[in-house]
Write an enzyme that holds these catalytic residues in place. Structure first.
Site, PDB file in Angstrom:
ATOM      1  CG  HIS A 104      -1.937   1.072   1.180  1.00 34.79           C
ATOM      2  ND1 HIS A 104      -1.638   2.375   1.511  1.00 34.79           N
ATOM      3  CD2 HIS A 104      -3.239   1.063   0.801  1.00 34.79           C
ATOM      4  CE1 HIS A 104      -2.737   3.123   1.347  1.00 34.79           C
ATOM      5  NE2 HIS A 104      -3.713   2.349   0.917  1.00 34.79           N
ATOM      6  CD  GLU A 176      -5.596   1.237  -2.877  1.00 31.96           C
ATOM      7  OE1 GLU A 176      -6.730   0.866  -2.608  1.00 31.96           O
ATOM      8  OE2 GLU A 176      -4.736   1.523  -2.027  1.00 31.96           O
TER       9      GLU A 176
HETATM   10  P1  PGA Z   1      -9.838   5.757   0.896  1.00 34.00           P
HETATM   11  O1  PGA Z   1      -8.651   4.711   1.075  1.00 34.00           O
HETATM   12  O2  PGA Z   1     -11.014   5.011   0.267  1.00 34.00           O
HETATM   13  O3  PGA Z   1     -10.166   6.215   2.290  1.00 34.00           O
HETATM   14  O4  PGA Z   1      -9.352   6.845   0.022  1.00 34.00           O
HETATM   15  C1  PGA Z   1      -8.324   3.852   0.026  1.00 34.00           C
HETATM   16  C2  PGA Z   1      -7.102   3.036   0.298  1.00 34.00           C
HETATM   17  O5  PGA Z   1      -6.134   3.543   0.869  1.00 34.00           O
HETATM   18  O6  PGA Z   1      -7.076   1.855  -0.048  1.00 34.00           O
END
Ligand code: PGA
Length: 256
Positions: A104, A176
């Site tokens: 992540h 992401e």
């Molecule tokens: P968020 O987080 O939906 O709060 O933007 C997404 C993530 O970090 O996977």
């Protein structure tokens, strides 16, 4: 069609009692409304402290409401040893995980996660029969230079090159973009997603279990994201931090 993977990481939130309340509410909704998980593979990624409790509440894996899967937010690549503060993949599986989230952007940015360590962790997850959930995503300045697709392919290839087709088939990749994540993030538009997902699809489409999108997913944008080419699932943060919020997105996805 394979299932759409739609899940949430709670990140560093929730006490045990919050986790218990959330899990009971979600488990009840999935039991009472089986249509919520029709064609969907729901998953939760709690903090490691709550994993075993959530696992116990949900019961044995094949009988779980909605066949909900569980994950951990990180795990070490070694199976055991003198690695203070870490947990291993076998420990995660023992506590109820099926999925290991890897790379992540918060871990890459604040905890020195590198392409090399994401690769070691992917291999460890596969070695133990877990699903690696590899997150990739570019910072704003890379997006501004028009190099998002190259950047995320470098992250994905670095972690996944050399895997056999059978190994790759258990991998989940979540795109992401860093600028879309969290309270200060702006959700990516469908137009902004076209190039990165096209690139991921060209390279991994049909070979990995699922390509997901994450970053400010909410009930307003979930349907259009799921209708976007090559997006097979959603990885949600804040909008699914209540069982009702998560259920609402499952409802939209199952109706879509
Ligand atoms: P968020 O987080 O939906 O709060 O933007 C997404 C993530 O970090 O996977």
């Amino acid at each position: 069609m394979t299932s759409r993977w739609i899940g949430t990481s709670w990140k560093m939130n929730f006490t045990l009692s919050d986790a218990v309340t959330y899990t009971h509410t979600l488990g009840k909704a999935l039991c009472e409304r089986p249509e919520l998980s029709e064609g969907i593979q729901p998953f939760l990624v709690p903090p490691a402290t709550a994993l075993a409790t959530v696992h116990q509440i949900l019961g044995e894996r094949p009988r779980r409401p909605g066949r909900l899967k569980l994950g951990v937010q990180n795990a070490h690549w070694e199976d055991n040893g003198a690695w203070t503060g870490e947990i291993s993949v076998p420990q995660a599986l023992d506590a109820g995980a099926d999925i290991v989230e890897i790379g992540h952007s918060e871990r890459r940015e604040f905890f020195n996660e590198t392409i090399r360590t994401t690769r070691l962790k992917v291999l460890a997850a596969i070695r133990h029969g877990a699903y690696p959930l590899l997150c990739v995503g570019e910072p704003q300045e890379v997006r501004d230079r028009g190099q998002a697709a190259d950047y995320i392919l470098r992250q994905a290839n670095g972690a996944l090159d050399g895997l056999t087709e059978a190994q790759l088939s258990a991998v989940l990749i979540a795109y992401e973009p860093m600028w879309a994540i969290g309270a200060t993030g702006r959700p990516a538009t469908v137009a902004q997603l076209s190039e990165p997902f096209h690139a991921l699809h060209e390279r991994f489409g049909g070979r990995v279990e699922c390509l997901l999108y994450g970053g400010s997913v909410n009930r307003q944008n979930a349907e259009s994201l799921l209708a976007t080419d090559h997006i097979g699932g959603l990885f949600i943060g804040r909008s699914a931090w209540t069982a009702a919020g998560y259920t609402e997105i499952l409802e939209l996805a199952s109706a879509a």
